[in-house]
Motif scaffolding. Structure first.
Motif, PDB file in Angstrom:
ATOM      1  N   SER A 196      79.017  67.737 -24.007  1.00 22.01           N
ATOM      2  CA  SER A 196      78.527  67.045 -25.205  1.00 22.01           C
ATOM      3  C   SER A 196      77.358  66.131 -24.867  1.00 22.01           C
ATOM      4  CB  SER A 196      79.649  66.233 -25.863  1.00 22.01           C
ATOM      5  OG  SER A 196      80.006  65.120 -25.057  1.00 22.01           O
ATOM      6  N   PHE A 197      76.999  66.048 -23.570  1.00 23.32           N
ATOM      7  CA  PHE A 197      75.857  65.253 -23.129  1.00 23.32           C
ATOM      8  C   PHE A 197      75.114  66.064 -22.075  1.00 23.32           C
ATOM      9  CE2 PHE A 197      73.908  61.839 -20.449  1.00 23.32           C
ATOM     10  CZ  PHE A 197      73.115  61.264 -21.428  1.00 23.32           C
ATOM     11  N   VAL A 198      74.027  66.709 -22.488  1.00 26.77           N
ATOM     12  CA  VAL A 198      73.332  67.638 -21.589  1.00 26.77           C
ATOM     13  C   VAL A 198      71.816  67.405 -21.598  1.00 26.77           C
ATOM     14  CG1 VAL A 198      75.059  69.484 -21.569  1.00 26.77           C
ATOM     15  CG2 VAL A 198      73.426  69.354 -23.456  1.00 26.77           C
ATOM     16  N   PRO A 199      71.359  66.170 -21.345  1.00 26.02           N
ATOM     17  CA  PRO A 199      69.911  65.945 -21.361  1.00 26.02           C
ATOM     18  C   PRO A 199      69.169  66.712 -20.276  1.00 26.02           C
ATOM     19  CG  PRO A 199      71.045  64.043 -20.433  1.00 26.02           C
ATOM     20  CD  PRO A 199      72.101  64.938 -21.004  1.00 26.02           C
ATOM     21  N   PHE A 200      69.890  67.084 -19.198  1.00 28.75           N
ATOM     22  CA  PHE A 200      69.276  67.853 -18.118  1.00 28.75           C
ATOM     23  C   PHE A 200      69.804  69.287 -18.079  1.00 28.75           C
ATOM     24  CE2 PHE A 200      69.185  63.411 -16.544  1.00 28.75           C
ATOM     25  CZ  PHE A 200      67.814  63.268 -16.424  1.00 28.75           C
ATOM     26  N   GLY A 201      70.400  69.757 -19.159  1.00 27.57           N
ATOM     27  CA  GLY A 201      71.033  71.069 -19.135  1.00 27.57           C
ATOM     28  C   GLY A 201      72.365  70.990 -18.415  1.00 27.57           C
ATOM     29  N   GLY A 202      72.794  72.104 -17.855  1.00 25.69           N
ATOM     30  CA  GLY A 202      74.081  72.123 -17.165  1.00 25.69           C
ATOM     31  C   GLY A 202      74.279  73.441 -16.451  1.00 25.69           C
ATOM     32  N   GLY A 203      75.349  73.534 -15.688  1.00 22.87           N
ATOM     33  CA  GLY A 203      75.629  74.762 -14.965  1.00 22.87           C
ATOM     34  C   GLY A 203      74.703  74.939 -13.781  1.00 22.87           C
ATOM     35  N   PRO A 204      74.614  76.162 -13.252  1.00 20.78           N
ATOM     36  CA  PRO A 204      73.802  76.406 -12.054  1.00 20.78           C
ATOM     37  C   PRO A 204      72.327  76.047 -12.236  1.00 20.78           C
ATOM     38  CG  PRO A 204      75.216  78.289 -12.534  1.00 20.78           C
ATOM     39  CD  PRO A 204      75.309  77.375 -13.709  1.00 20.78           C
ATOM     40  N   ARG A 205      71.831  76.136 -13.480  1.00 17.95           N
ATOM     41  CA  ARG A 205      70.408  75.901 -13.716  1.00 17.95           C
ATOM     42  C   ARG A 205      70.138  74.482 -14.209  1.00 17.95           C
ATOM     43  NH1 ARG A 205      67.115  81.181 -14.506  1.00 17.95           N
ATOM     44  NH2 ARG A 205      65.520  79.577 -14.344  1.00 17.95           N
ATOM     45  N   ILE A 206      71.040  73.560 -13.912  1.00 17.74           N
ATOM     46  CA  ILE A 206      70.781  72.167 -14.285  1.00 17.74           C
ATOM     47  C   ILE A 206      69.450  71.734 -13.669  1.00 17.74           C
ATOM     48  CG2 ILE A 206      72.004  71.192 -12.298  1.00 17.74           C
ATOM     49  CD1 ILE A 206      73.073  69.026 -14.268  1.00 17.74           C
ATOM     50  N   CYS A 207      68.745  70.877 -14.353  1.00 19.21           N
ATOM     51  CA  CYS A 207      67.383  70.489 -13.966  1.00 19.21           C
ATOM     52  C   CYS A 207      67.317  70.058 -12.504  1.00 19.21           C
ATOM     53  CB  CYS A 207      66.901  69.365 -14.871  1.00 19.21           C
ATOM     54  SG  CYS A 207      65.288  68.700 -14.410  1.00 19.21           S
ATOM     55  N   ILE A 208      66.450  70.687 -11.734  1.00 22.51           N
ATOM     56  CA  ILE A 208      66.328  70.382 -10.316  1.00 22.51           C
ATOM     57  C   ILE A 208      65.768  68.979 -10.086  1.00 22.51           C
ATOM     58  CG2 ILE A 208      63.969  71.302 -10.048  1.00 22.51           C
ATOM     59  CD1 ILE A 208      64.844  72.477  -7.368  1.00 22.51           C
ATOM     60  N   GLY A 209      65.035  68.450 -11.076  1.00 22.50           N
ATOM     61  CA  GLY A 209      64.397  67.156 -10.917  1.00 22.50           C
ATOM     62  C   GLY A 209      65.138  65.992 -11.543  1.00 22.50           C
ATOM     63  N   ARG A 210      66.428  66.158 -11.843  1.00 23.98           N
ATOM     64  CA  ARG A 210      67.142  65.114 -12.580  1.00 23.98           C
ATOM     65  C   ARG A 210      67.248  63.810 -11.789  1.00 23.98           C
ATOM     66  NH1 ARG A 210      70.516  68.724 -10.455  1.00 23.98           N
ATOM     67  NH2 ARG A 210      72.513  68.125  -9.549  1.00 23.98           N
ATOM     68  N   HIS A 211      67.436  63.895 -10.458  1.00 21.51           N
ATOM     69  CA  HIS A 211      67.552  62.667  -9.663  1.00 21.51           C
ATOM     70  C   HIS A 211      66.218  61.919  -9.619  1.00 21.51           C
ATOM     71  CE1 HIS A 211      71.531  63.923  -8.525  1.00 21.51           C
ATOM     72  NE2 HIS A 211      71.078  65.023  -7.972  1.00 21.51           N
ATOM     73  N   LEU A 212      65.135  62.660  -9.540  1.00 16.81           N
ATOM     74  CA  LEU A 212      63.806  62.063  -9.611  1.00 16.81           C
ATOM     75  C   LEU A 212      63.621  61.350 -10.944  1.00 16.81           C
ATOM     76  CD1 LEU A 212      60.824  61.766  -8.583  1.00 16.81           C
ATOM     77  CD2 LEU A 212      60.371  63.934  -9.745  1.00 16.81           C
ATOM     78  N   ALA A 213      63.980  62.027 -12.024  1.00 21.11           N
ATOM     79  CA  ALA A 213      63.802  61.451 -13.361  1.00 21.11           C
ATOM     80  C   ALA A 213      64.643  60.198 -13.537  1.00 21.11           C
ATOM     81  CB  ALA A 213      64.164  62.490 -14.424  1.00 21.11           C
ATOM     82  N   GLU A 214      65.899  60.241 -13.110  1.00 23.68           N
ATOM     83  CA  GLU A 214      66.785  59.092 -13.295  1.00 23.68           C
ATOM     84  C   GLU A 214      66.284  57.868 -12.538  1.00 23.68           C
ATOM     85  OE1 GLU A 214      70.993  61.522 -14.032  1.00 23.68           O
ATOM     86  OE2 GLU A 214      70.379  60.943 -11.994  1.00 23.68           O
ATOM     87  N   LEU A 215      65.856  58.066 -11.292  1.00 18.35           N
ATOM     88  CA  LEU A 215      65.375  56.931 -10.513  1.00 18.35           C
ATOM     89  C   LEU A 215      64.054  56.407 -11.080  1.00 18.35           C
ATOM     90  CD1 LEU A 215      65.804  55.067  -8.105  1.00 18.35           C
ATOM     91  CD2 LEU A 215      64.555  56.724  -6.692  1.00 18.35           C
ATOM     92  N   GLU A 216      63.184  57.318 -11.487  1.00 22.66           N
ATOM     93  CA  GLU A 216      61.902  56.901 -12.044  1.00 22.66           C
ATOM     94  C   GLU A 216      62.088  56.125 -13.342  1.00 22.66           C
ATOM     95  OE1 GLU A 216      57.744  58.917 -13.630  1.00 22.66           O
ATOM     96  OE2 GLU A 216      59.114  60.111 -12.389  1.00 22.66           O
ATOM     97  N   LEU A 217      63.001  56.566 -14.191  1.00 21.91           N
ATOM     98  CA  LEU A 217      63.296  55.841 -15.422  1.00 21.91           C
ATOM     99  C   LEU A 217      63.748  54.416 -15.112  1.00 21.91           C
ATOM    100  CD1 LEU A 217      65.195  58.616 -17.412  1.00 21.91           C
ATOM    101  CD2 LEU A 217      63.170  57.411 -18.220  1.00 21.91           C
ATOM    102  N   LYS A 218      64.664  54.292 -14.175  1.00 23.00           N
ATOM    103  CA  LYS A 218      65.223  52.979 -13.880  1.00 23.00           C
ATOM    104  C   LYS A 218      64.199  52.076 -13.208  1.00 23.00           C
ATOM    105  CE  LYS A 218      69.778  51.222 -12.707  1.00 23.00           C
ATOM    106  NZ  LYS A 218      71.071  51.516 -12.079  1.00 23.00           N
ATOM    107  N   ALA A 219      63.441  52.623 -12.254  1.00 22.69           N
ATOM    108  CA  ALA A 219      62.438  51.824 -11.550  1.00 22.69           C
ATOM    109  C   ALA A 219      61.361  51.336 -12.512  1.00 22.69           C
ATOM    110  CB  ALA A 219      61.809  52.656 -10.431  1.00 22.69           C
ATOM    111  N   THR A 220      60.904  52.226 -13.386  1.00 23.09           N
ATOM    112  CA  THR A 220      59.825  51.865 -14.310  1.00 23.09           C
ATOM    113  C   THR A 220      60.298  50.854 -15.339  1.00 23.09           C
ATOM    114  OG1 THR A 220      58.828  54.054 -14.028  1.00 23.09           O
ATOM    115  CG2 THR A 220      58.160  52.773 -15.961  1.00 23.09           C
TER     116      THR A 220
END
Length: 436
Positions: A373-397
């Motif tokens: 019910s919460f899939v901003p980065f998709g899910g399963g095997p093809r979950i976004c490869i860059g999600r950790h980059l995005a999460e850290l960048e969001l928080k740092a910025t």
């Protein structure tokens, strides 16, 4: 071929045009109302083609996990060729394996200081009391983060502006006015899209020529250049170009949108913003470090809630590889299916008061708890490869911007569905220096 009566139901429409007029007038509203009144699996009727929508977590989970029945839409190949975003099967596994080390959480965390510094340099340009157009500011910032952290290349300001504008044009294939028409109709949005694709490939070629000869050691650009030059790699220059195009678009666009939405929402919700300011004041003594960023739960909740209310990817497109039965309805093979993130994230069965920006709802739950019910980065095997980059960048910025400035929204936030969830017009905030 399933019987007509076995197909998912359709919302009422009009002769010839079906649901096209309703969809173009209010895409998000029409899809949500259709899910509410027609069902969790429904069929939008457009001239020349039907589009099926899945709006329940269980069905979205099925579509993301069952790769035999649900494949990638050809539209991604039109934009990204053989990039990781578009390919399937062995090619996807080979590309994912080659690139995932660049997005490892430990490696990404090492760049927290760079992200904070880039955000600080961007925010330093704003003057006390000024009005800032944050949609363009965040797009440029996210693109610079991608280049410096992942690609290992430092573009000039002019290069950044040109790349941001060109990458933005790739959204246009999914304009609502284009979605409802057959693919052969040359709409203005589709013409702009094709020009954008051609320009992006020219940019990618230049990047490889300029940065690929002597790229930063350990960067993704260096890796791609090595693969290009290795006759045994099985990767030719065309595929490398596709990877650069896909990475430039996907590696910054969704993060820039989430930053834009988060800053606007904080500016429009001063009580929430005050809690963020209080947390930063209690935690930080200057620019945030990587360790500091792990100690900001209120800001975490703001980020989760922003991505719930305004998911940067409003729908995940798929195509059926075989007939699929859901809720006793059958979707035929070779049909376009949209996994509606927008509906999932605003479903009252999943979230209380779903239209309200309420970060406190994440105090007692986590994204993992929410499942599909919460899939901003998709899910399963093809979950976004860059999600950790995005999460850290969001928080740092956000931490660095909010450490410096009090924020006031200067307008409403309206959005339009393209390839991503786009602001429907400029997004501006007024900034006041908090350090005085």
């Amino acid at each position: 071929m399933p019987e007509r009566r076995d197909l998912p139901p359709s919302p009422p429409g009009i002769p010839v045009f079906g649901n096209a007029v309703q969809f173009v007038r209010d895409p998000f509203g029409f899809v949500r109302e259709s899910a509410r009144t027609t069902g969790d699996v429904f069929r939008m009727r457009f001239p020349g083609a039907d589009v099926y929508v899945l709006a329940h977590p269980d069905h979205v989970e099925t579509a993301l996990l069952d790769r035999e029945s649900f494949g990638k839409l050809d539209d991604f190949s039109i934009a990204f060729g053989d990039a990781l975003l578009a390919v399937e099967g062995d090619r996807w596994r080979r590309q994912r394996h080659a690139m995932e080390s660049f997005f490892d959480p430990t490696r990404i965390r090492e760049h927290a200081d760079t992200m904070v510094s880039l955000a600080g340099r961007r925010a330093e340009r704003w003057t006390d009391g000024s009005t800032v157009r944050i949609d363009t500011e965040m797009r440029s910032l996210a693109l610079r983060n991608l280049f410096e952290v992942v690609l290992g290349y430092a573009p000039t300001a002019d290069e950044l502006d040109e790349l941001a504008e060109t990458a933005h044009a790739l959204n246009l294939w999914f304009e609502p006015t284009s979605w409802v028409l057959p693919a052969w109709v040359p709409t203005p949005a589709r013409r702009s899209f094709r020009r954008g694709v051609a320009r992006m490939r020219d940019h990618a070629r230049s990047l490889l020529a300029e940065g690929g000869d002597e790229p930063e050691e350990g960067s993704l650009l260096a890796k791609l250049a090595t693969l290009r030059d290795d006759p045994d790699s099985g990767v030719d220059e065309a595929e490398v170009l596709d990877q650069v195009v896909g990475m430039v678009f996907a590696g910054h666009e969704t993060t820039a949108l989430s930053l834009t939405f988060a800053l606007q929402l904080l500016g429009a919700n001063p009580a929430v913003a005050e809690r963020v300011f209080d947390e930063l004041d209690e935690t930080l003594d200057g620019p945030p470090s990587a360790a500091d960023l792990e100690e900001l739960p209120v800001l975490d909740r703001v980020i989760h809630e922003t991505m719930r209310l305004y998911p940067p990817v409003h729908a995940i497109p798929r195509v059926t590889e075989a007939p699929v039965t859901l809720d006793a309805h059958t979707i035929p093979a070779d049909e376009t299916v949209l996994l509606s993130t927008w509906c999932l994230h605003r479903d009252p069965r999943e979230y209380d008061d779903p239209e309200t920006f309420a970060p406190r709802r994440w105090a007692s739950t986590t994204p993992r708890d929410r499942g599909y019910s919460f899939v901003p980065f998709g899910g399963g095997p093809r979950i976004c490869i860059g999600r950790h980059l995005a999460e850290l960048e969001l928080k740092a910025t956000l931490a660095e911007v909010c450490r410096r400035y009090r924020i006031e929204a200067t307008g409403s936030l309206d959005v339009s569905p393209q390839m991503t969830t786009q602001p429907d017009g400029p997004v501006t905030i007024r900034v006041t220096d908090r350090r005085r």
